[in-house]
Write a protein that holds these residues in place. Structure first.
Motif, PDB file in Angstrom:
ATOM      1  N   ASP A 164       0.851  -1.185   0.000  1.00 32.87           N
ATOM      2  CA  ASP A 164       0.000   0.000   0.000  1.00 32.87           C
ATOM      3  C   ASP A 164       0.893   1.243   0.000  1.00 32.87           C
TER       4      ASP A 164
ATOM      5  N   ASP B 112       4.330   2.837   7.023  1.00 32.68           N
ATOM      6  CA  ASP B 112       4.038   1.834   8.037  1.00 32.68           C
ATOM      7  C   ASP B 112       3.811   2.515   9.386  1.00 32.68           C
TER       8      ASP B 112
ATOM      9  N   ARG C 204       3.131   0.550   3.340  1.00 34.18           N
ATOM     10  CA  ARG C 204       2.658  -0.505   4.233  1.00 34.18           C
ATOM     11  C   ARG C 204       2.632  -1.803   3.435  1.00 34.18           C
TER      12      ARG C 204
ATOM     13  N   LEU D 136       2.206  -5.959   3.264  1.00 34.50           N
ATOM     14  CA  LEU D 136       1.466  -7.002   3.971  1.00 34.50           C
ATOM     15  C   LEU D 136       1.631  -8.343   3.263  1.00 34.50           C
TER      16      LEU D 136
ATOM     17  N   SER E 196      -8.103 -12.084  11.136  1.00 36.60           N
ATOM     18  CA  SER E 196      -7.039 -11.264  11.722  1.00 36.60           C
ATOM     19  C   SER E 196      -6.581 -11.892  13.036  1.00 36.60           C
TER      20      SER E 196
ATOM     21  N   ILE F  92      -4.448 -12.400   7.372  1.00 37.36           N
ATOM     22  CA  ILE F  92      -3.522 -11.268   7.262  1.00 37.36           C
ATOM     23  C   ILE F  92      -2.401 -11.363   8.292  1.00 37.36           C
TER      24      ILE F  92
ATOM     25  N   HIS G 131      -0.336  -8.776   9.884  1.00 36.15           N
ATOM     26  CA  HIS G 131      -0.219  -7.324  10.030  1.00 36.15           C
ATOM     27  C   HIS G 131       1.244  -7.029  10.364  1.00 36.15           C
TER      28      HIS G 131
ATOM     29  N   SER H 180      -5.135   0.851  12.645  1.00 33.17           N
ATOM     30  CA  SER H 180      -4.209   0.420  11.610  1.00 33.17           C
ATOM     31  C   SER H 180      -4.694  -0.848  10.915  1.00 33.17           C
ATOM     32  N   ARG H 181      -5.204  -1.793  11.703  1.00 28.04           N
ATOM     33  CA  ARG H 181      -5.685  -3.041  11.106  1.00 28.04           C
ATOM     34  C   ARG H 181      -6.925  -2.816  10.250  1.00 28.04           C
TER      35      ARG H 181
ATOM     36  N   ASP I 200      -5.652  -1.749   7.061  1.00 22.30           N
ATOM     37  CA  ASP I 200      -5.107  -2.915   6.346  1.00 22.30           C
ATOM     38  C   ASP I 200      -6.228  -3.682   5.645  1.00 22.30           C
TER      39      ASP I 200
END
Length: 374
Positions: free
Chosen positions: A50, A55, A64, A66, A133, A160, A162, A196-197, A200
């Motif tokens: 991303d 980050d 970012r 992942l 997650s 994911i 993270h 943040s998640r 994501d």
């Protein structure tokens, strides 16, 4: 309650409790239980970047990055190999972090039920998508038992990692990142993590359902049927992601303190709380569920699993038992996996496909450990 209190009992730290010296020959390689659905399961990994944000934990990283795994119904598995649970390097770092007296590559030998890069199966736009997650410090693989089962039942599942929130995340170029976020002592750390998640998750949904999707099987995904589940802070992030992103129709919180409260306007989409009795019985140690329960204005269930602990909703107890590690849990790992699979699958079947699921309506003779709260 600080975030570390409720999340550190995940894949790494939990196993330090009562790890015995291994037998001379060493334990047999652990294996995950077979999925309960009718489909063979394939799995593939994607490296996504991303570029629109730096980050959150390592600002010097201007994008970012992942790593995600996609589990899905497979057309066939001939000529394919069972997928590794983690890489040898990830296994080494996880075992070192947990201070376990077992071979460094033990977790990389866990036998899974999904086959690497098998051909996806399904009709165009016919499969629901479920996002998973994990807890803080844990890799995406810690929810593999659940992911494989959901995929075998006809879902695409994206797990994911993270980045910098797991003890070990391996990238295709050989880099392995560690848990920088685990050292964060900020008083609003929990809210930082779930925000943040949530970002994501929105980014990953864009990558899988946008005009130029990053996965070859993306045309199978029904963009109108997306759900999310997570354990510990991953469960809290399910709620944060639902608040942020209306594409997520239904969510599951597996024993996670919800650090970011639901807005005053409430949340009208379906939500399942599935928790351990010490923390998440009504009136238990974590008051966030009671607070948020009042803000849920749509379909909701609050289920408490007698004998469960914080990590019971992951692969941890099952793998620990097979490695001869006694965690002191009242419930076996096999039973906790069975219960987690049954209730999470019932929830998504009901809310992503519209099929009635009596399991969610009243206590079950088959699962007497599960009691209805709220």
């Amino acid at each position: 309650m600080h975030l570390a209190t409720t999340t550190a009992l995940a894949l790494a730290g939990l196993l330090t409790l009562t790890a015995p010296a291994p037998a001379a020959a060493g334990p047999a390689a652990p294996r995950l239980p077979a999925p309960t659905g009718s489909h063979a399961v394939g799995v593939t990994s994607l490296h996504l970047k991303d570029a629109s944000r730096s980050d959150p934990w390592v600002p010097a990283a201007k994008s970012r990055e992942l790593m995600v795994s996609l589990w899905y119904p497979a057309a066939g598995t001939r000529g394919r190999h069972p997928a590794p649970y983690v890489t040898p390097k990830e296994s080494e770092l996880l075992i070192k972090d947990a201070q376990l007296p077992i071979a460094p590559d033990t977790l990389s030998k866990v036998r899974t039920n999904a086959f690497t890069d098998a051909v996806p199966a399904g009709r165009k736009h016919g499969l629901p998508l479920v996002v998973l997650s994990p807890g803080l410090g844990s890799p995406r693989s810690s929810l593999t038992g659940l992911a494989e089962d959901l995929a075998s039942r006809g879902n695409v599942v994206v797990g994911i990692d993270h980045t910098y929130e797991s003890v070990a995340t391996a990238f295709p170029d050989g880099r392995v990142t560690t848990c920088v976020a685990c050292e964060n002592k900020s008083p609003d750390f929990g809210q930082q993590v779930v925000r943040s998640r949530a970002a994501d998750v929105s980014f990953i949904l864009d990558q899988l359902t946008g005009a130029q999707p990053k996965w070859r099987g993306a045309k199978l995904i029904d963009r109108s049927r997306i759900g999310m589940a997570g354990q510990s802070v991953g469960g809290a992030s399910s709620i944060a992601a639902m608040v942020r992103d209306k594409r997520i129709r239904a969510g599951v919180n597996l024993d996670g303190t919800t650090f970011a409260p639901i807005p005053e306007r409430g949340l009208a989409r379906p939500l399942l709380f599935l928790g351990s009795p010490t923390m998440h019985s009504p009136g238990g140690k974590d008051g966030s569920w009671g607070r948020d329960w009042k803000q849920l204005t749509g379909w909701k269930r609050w289920l408490v699993v007698t004998g469960a602990e914080h990590a019971s909703f992951t692969d941890v107890p099952l793998l620990a038992e097979q490695l001869g590690i006694d965690l002191g849990f009242a419930m076996t790992g096999a039973r906790s996996v069975e219960i987690t699979r049954a209730y999470v699958a019932a929830f998504f079947t009901r809310h992503l496909t519209g099929k009635p699921q009596p399991l969610l309506d009243k206590p079950s003779v088959q699962y007497p450990e599960v009691r209805f709260g709220g």
